[in-house]
Design an enzyme around this catalytic site. Structure first.
Site, short mmCIF file in Angstrom:
data_model
loop_
_atom_site.label_atom_id
_atom_site.label_comp_id
_atom_site.label_asym_id
_atom_site.label_seq_id
_atom_site.Cartn_x
_atom_site.Cartn_y
_atom_site.Cartn_z
N ARG A 104 1.45 -9.78 -0.65
CA ARG A 104 2.40 -10.87 -0.71
C ARG A 104 1.80 -12.06 0.01
O ARG A 104 1.47 -11.97 1.19
CB ARG A 104 3.69 -10.40 -0.03
N THR A 108 3.78 -18.41 0.11
CA THR A 108 4.68 -18.52 -1.05
C THR A 108 5.57 -17.29 -1.21
O THR A 108 6.55 -17.33 -1.95
CB THR A 108 3.86 -18.65 -2.35
N ASP A 200 6.11 -4.92 9.67
CA ASP A 200 5.16 -4.90 8.56
C ASP A 200 4.67 -3.47 8.32
O ASP A 200 3.94 -2.92 9.15
CB ASP A 200 3.97 -5.83 8.87
N ASP A 203 0.75 -2.89 8.21
CA ASP A 203 0.13 -3.04 9.54
C ASP A 203 0.47 -1.84 10.43
O ASP A 203 -0.38 -1.35 11.17
CB ASP A 203 0.61 -4.33 10.21
C1 PRP Z 1 4.60 -5.39 1.75
C2 PRP Z 1 5.31 -4.17 1.22
C3 PRP Z 1 5.63 -4.58 -0.20
C4 PRP Z 1 5.91 -6.04 -0.06
C5 PRP Z 1 7.39 -6.22 -0.05
O1 PRP Z 1 3.30 -5.41 1.34
O2 PRP Z 1 4.55 -3.01 1.31
O3 PRP Z 1 4.58 -4.35 -1.11
O4 PRP Z 1 5.37 -6.47 1.21
O5 PRP Z 1 7.71 -7.55 -0.06
P1 PRP Z 1 8.40 -8.26 -1.31
O6 PRP Z 1 9.50 -7.37 -1.76
O7 PRP Z 1 8.89 -9.54 -0.71
O8 PRP Z 1 7.36 -8.48 -2.36
P2 PRP Z 1 2.27 -6.55 1.81
O9 PRP Z 1 2.27 -7.68 0.84
O10 PRP Z 1 2.51 -6.89 3.25
O11 PRP Z 1 0.87 -5.86 1.62
P3 PRP Z 1 0.26 -4.55 2.33
O12 PRP Z 1 0.98 -3.37 1.75
O13 PRP Z 1 -1.16 -4.62 1.93
O14 PRP Z 1 0.46 -4.67 3.82
N1 URA Z 2 6.83 -6.36 3.93
C1 URA Z 2 6.92 -5.56 5.01
O1 URA Z 2 6.01 -4.77 5.31
N2 URA Z 2 8.04 -5.63 5.77
C2 URA Z 2 9.05 -6.44 5.48
O2 URA Z 2 10.05 -6.47 6.21
C3 URA Z 2 8.92 -7.27 4.35
C4 URA Z 2 7.81 -7.20 3.59
#
Ligand code: PRP
Ligand code: URA
Length: 209
Positions: A104, A108, A200, A203
């Site tokens: 994400r 944006t 997160d 993370d």
């Molecule tokens: C997080 C999570 C989802 C997304 C959710 O991933 O694991 O994929 O955010 O957010 P949304 O519903 O607003 O799209 P992230 O983009 O942080 O990537 P990661 O899994 O690599 O940490």
């Molecule tokens: N992605 C995450 O990992 N946590 C949140 O709360 C939203 C998006």
């Protein structure tokens, strides 16, 4: 219309409490995410078709049910979805695993695709998309669209924690998709994070920041 199923089980509620807790370290966090995914697998597979076979017990011949040869697949959204794979495979050891890489964009909040490897017979499989977090819904919506464009017709979405905003986005765009949630939280904050949420997920699983 797709259903939204929020797990109502003491074990899931208990484990999610410690998943959310900031004092839970990465090792325990990973273990808990795996365990919650395993418990949710029980519910997400509730409607799998059965067939009758004949077996022999130590006492007699008997008819008994087994899961019929339905082809399944799970599709974690990278990275955080990876944390749910092992729990699913514990209960469904023969499923195929596809991967969709999305992150994400922090400015944006739009999903950006960077990887995709899916089972070749996607069209024949019932798919379960895995992501711990359903926040704005952008990532799950994009992943499901992506799978449909490649011929998938039967998709479920399974998330540990969701915000109502994300549920609505996926539901509106993909009304055919049932959504399974460990917990449904209150709302998003101004940065698109789920409140109270767990922070997160990627993370916390992988120790990055
Ligand atoms: C997080 C999570 C989802 C997304 C959710 O991933 O694991 O994929 O955010 O957010 P949304 O519903 O607003 O799209 P992230 O983009 O942080 O990537 P990661 O899994 O690599 O940490
Ligand atoms: N992605 C995450 O990992 N946590 C949140 O709360 C939203 C998006």
């Amino acid at each position: 219309m797709g259903k939204v199923i929020v797990m109502d089980h003491p074990l899931i509620k208990h484990k999610l409490t410690y998943v959310r807790d900031i004092n839970t370290g990465a090792k325990e966090f990973r273990e808990l995410v795996k365990e919650v995914a395993m418990l949710m697998a029980y519910e997400v597979t509730r409607e799998l078709p059965l067939e009758e076979i004949e077996i022999e017990t130590p006492l007699t011949r008997a008819k008994s049910e087994v899961i019929s040869g339905k082809k399944l697949g799970i599709v974690p959204i990278l990275r955080a979805g990876l944390g749910m794979v092992e729990g699913m495979l514990n209960l469904l050891p023969t499923v195929k695993v596809g991967h969709i890489g999305l992150y994400r964009d922090p400015e944006t909040l739009q999903p950006v695709e960077y990887y995709c490897k899916l089972p070749t017979d996607l069209q024949e499989r019932d798919l379960i998309v895995l992501d711990p977090m359903l926040a704005t819904g952008g990532s799950a919506k994009a992943a499901i669209t992506f799978l449909k464009e490649r011929g998938a017709t039967n998709i479920k979405l399974m998330c540990l924690i969701a915000a109502p905003e994300g549920v609505k986005v996926v539901h509106d765009e993909h009304p055919d998709v049932d959504i399974y949630l460990g917990g449904l939280d209150e709302k998003l904050n101004d940065h698109g994070y789920i409140l109270p949420g767990l922070g997160d997920a990627g993370d916390r699983l992988f120790g990055t920041k």
